[in-house]
Design an enzyme around this catalytic site. Structure first.
Site, short mmCIF file in Angstrom:
data_model
loop_
_atom_site.label_atom_id
_atom_site.label_comp_id
_atom_site.label_asym_id
_atom_site.label_seq_id
_atom_site.Cartn_x
_atom_site.Cartn_y
_atom_site.Cartn_z
N ASP A 193 34.95 34.60 42.53
CA ASP A 193 35.77 35.57 43.23
C ASP A 193 35.99 35.13 44.68
OD1 ASP A 193 37.22 37.96 43.45
OD2 ASP A 193 35.74 39.06 42.27
N TRP A 259 43.08 36.25 42.97
CA TRP A 259 44.11 37.29 42.79
C TRP A 259 45.53 36.80 43.14
CZ3 TRP A 259 41.19 38.02 47.44
CH2 TRP A 259 39.83 38.24 47.20
N GLY A 260 45.85 35.56 42.78
CA GLY A 260 47.21 35.06 43.03
C GLY A 260 47.47 34.68 44.48
N ASP A 280 43.88 42.91 40.79
CA ASP A 280 43.19 43.44 39.61
C ASP A 280 44.10 44.32 38.75
OD1 ASP A 280 41.06 42.20 40.77
OD2 ASP A 280 39.77 43.96 40.80
#
Ligand code: GLA
Length: 636
Positions: A193, A259-260, A280
């Site tokens: 993450d 997340w792009g 998300d």
């Protein structure tokens, strides 16, 4: 090998070259490499499948829940369908022990991790999964702190102790942690993450309040210009290197989860096995649309070993629960069609049969796991209805008819959309209800609100002696996409805020990637057109791009090339160049806006890698120049 160029065009003269690739500067990113430039990865040859704890349990994860899911996957037969990875998400850690920095597990929720001497190890846990013939996944963060330490402050499962003890992310510990996870604990998969380089800036009051180390953000999700793309990529590359070092057998998966952001949609394939293309997912229809859209236009960026990841499935929850099976089937169908990883996130110890039947639809899973690895292409696009077509390794097609809206709607599917001949019968099998049907030319279906029909289709190919390049995105690598300045991608559904309702002015997705290479579309989502001549099939690129195409025994590469009518740069010229295993095979003359398409043809017999380059040496304008490889095909 002898070089032969064949160029036939009314508009453009023929030029044949026999110049070795080595004459071109090594520093030239458009110079042919003669090799597939993505690492050949052992794992994730098809999209990873399995289970993840997050959407089901957030930080309230524990061993009974995870092993219960694992056992249910085996007992129900889901594991035989390919659901093998069992992934713990955020919430497993207790602290980073000082001073040696060894991570400790919260054994109160993972009791088997308690080992002698007060230390902890996930080895008994991963052994249990491996005994079930499953694989084990773990979760970490690229920075010092994880997402839950900012967003789940209520949780009883947050890391404890001093500032340093609560720094459970990889920062400063990449080699140590990766060694621990993979060599000592025996994990097979890691999700990394990025909250640690996103939300712990010195300006965030949370940082002082919680006593975290302030970390100036590398990622600004609202601004690609304020994001340090190179630094973010560099951090993930260091993880990839450590993974390679600690897994000499290649048995690992790196799931990038930023997340792009940071233009990862362009470089994720070079670094990891999968990369999140968006923020998300939530269990709402319109957020599902958003996440789907963030991956559905990126077909040319995914291939065996490297997949777009629109996030974990949310089937079983909210608008995809047992009372919304139409929506749940759509969600599953769409993820299958675009080769998304299929990660179930539900308490499988008590899953209703209606949901098991969705995850367990072997025909739909088979689309996703097709060995060709060709992500579905958008054959028909609108905000209301889409038709997605995916080429299967055996020559059949899968087609999804997707009603995005709230009204019943009629959808016509044509043979042409399947790249099948209009005058020969096409046979369809509905993969949700098993119905078989046939049509010639076109056929129509009535779709309920939010329904997706998925068919396997067989027919007579329009191109009888080869494959269009846009049909085989899994054999294409966009090595250089020509995007000069990363820009937000505007063709992604903007849902009502998932967080914060209608306060403020609304969330604007800033995922970069606008202008990236597209199959059967211009890079800016327009229909392909050269000097007024439309192309249903082809590859749209920006100039100064280089695409690598695997050639599986075809003898000829052919395309009709030119400047796309949608270009904003109507002044500059582009040359189209074809290489085979690093040798120049064919080249067009300079082409400008308004020139008729030129036929470019190259002998690729015996060639393993074809590289197609659209090159503009001297641009006089800052405006992007859009180029078309119309009807680009590999032929016998
Ligand atoms: C981020 C990720 C999610 C999940 C949570 C855990 O939001 O995108 O998938 O891992 O963190 O805190």
């Amino acid at each position: 090998m002898l070089i032969r160029a064949l160029l036939a065009s009314a508009a453009i003269g023929v030029v044949a070259f026999a110049q070795p690739a080595s004459a071109l500067s090594a520093a030239d990113p458009l110079a042919p490499t003669g090799r597939w430039s993505i690492p050949e990865r052992a794992q994730a040859r098809t999209p990873p499948m399995g289970w993840n704890s997050w959407n089901a349990f957030r930080t309230e994860v524990d061993e009974a829940k995870v092993l219960g899911a694992a056992q249910a996957m085996v007992d129900s037969g889901l594991s035989n369908l390919g659901y093998t990875y069992v992934n713990i998400d955020d919430g497993w850690w207790l602290r980073r022990r000082q001073p040696d920095g060894r991570l400790e597990i919260r054994t109160a929720i993972f009791p088997s991790a308690q080992i002698e001497g007060g230390a902890s190890s996930f080895r008994p846990f991963t052994d249990a999964l491996h005994r079930l013939r499953l694989k084990a996944g773990i979760y970490t963060d690229i920075g010092r702190n994880a997402c839950s330490q900012a967003y789940d402050l209520h949780s009883p499962n947050l890391p404890e102790g001093s500032t340093a003890e609560r720094e459970v992310g990889l920062a400063g510990h990449v080699d140590q942690d990766i060694g621990l996870y993979f060599q000592e604990w025996g994990f097979d998969y890691i999700k990394v993450d990025a909250c640690g380089v996103n939300v712990y800036g010195p300006d965030n009051p949370l940082v002082a309040a919680q006593g975290y180390t302030p970390v100036p953000p590398l990622i600004d999700q609202a601004s690609i210009a304020r994001t340090d793309v190179a630094a973010v990529k560099g951090l993930y590359e260091s993880v990839a290197e450590a993974l390679e070092h600690h897994n000499p057998d290649g048995d690992y998966i790196l799931a990038i989860c930023n997340w792009g952001s940071a233009d990862v949609r362009a470089w994720g394939k070079d670094v990891g096995h999968m990369w999140r293309t968006s923020g998300d997912i939530t269990p709402t229809w319109t957020r599902m649309l958003h996440n789907f859209d963030s991956a559905s236009t990126r077909a040319l960026y995914a291939q065996p070993g490297a997949w777009n990841d629109p996030d974990i499935l949310f089937i079983g929850h909210g608008e995809f629960d047992e009372a919304h099976l139409t929506e749940a089937r759509s969600h599953f169908s769409l993820w299958a069609m675009i080769n998304a990883p299929l990660l179930i996130s539900y308490d499988l110890r008590q899953a209703p049969q209606s949901l098991m039947d969705i995850w367990g639809n072997a025909d739909v899973v088979a689309l996703n796991q097709d060995p060709g690895g060709h992500q579905g292409i958008i054959a028909y696009a609108s905000d209301d209805v889409q038709i997605i077509v995916k080429t299967l390794a055996d020559g059949r097609k899968a087609a999804a008819l997707f009603n995005r809206g709230l009204g019943e709607t009629e959808v016509t599917l044509t043979a042409a959309q399947l790249k099948f001949a209009p005058d020969a019968p096409v046979r369809l099998r509905d993969l949700w209800d098993g119905t078989e049907s046939a049509f010639t030319g076109e056929t129509a279906f009535t779709l309920a609100p939010r329904q997706t029909l998925v068919f396997a289709a067989s027919g007579t190919r329009v191109l009888t002696d080869g494959l269009y390049v846009s049909e085989i995105p899994g054999a294409v690598n966009v090595a250089v996409d020509g995007v000069v300045t990363p820009e937000p991608d505007p063709v992604i559904h903007r849902m009502r805020n998932a967080w914060g309702e209608t306060r403020g002015s609304g969330e604007r997705p800033t995922y970069a990637g606008w202008g990236g290479a597209r199959a059967d579309s211009s890079p800016y989502d327009e229909a392909l057109k050269i000097d007024g001549q439309g192309f249903d099939t082809g590859v749209g690129v920006l100039t100064n791009s280089r695409l690598e195409i695997r050639n599986d025994g075809f003898a000829r590469f052919q395309a009709k090339v030119g400047v796309d009518d949608s270009t904003r740069n109507t002044r500059d010229a582009v040359r189209f160049v074809v290489y085979g295993d690093g040798r120049l095979l064919a080249e067009s003359g300079p082409m400008r806006f308004g020139q008729a398409p030129a036929l470019l043809s190259a002998d690729v017999a015996g060639v393993r890698l074809v590289e197609i380059v659209a090159r503009s040496d001297a641009l006089t304008s800052d405006l992007p120049l859009v180029a078309v490889w119309g009807e680009a095909a590999l032929r016998r």
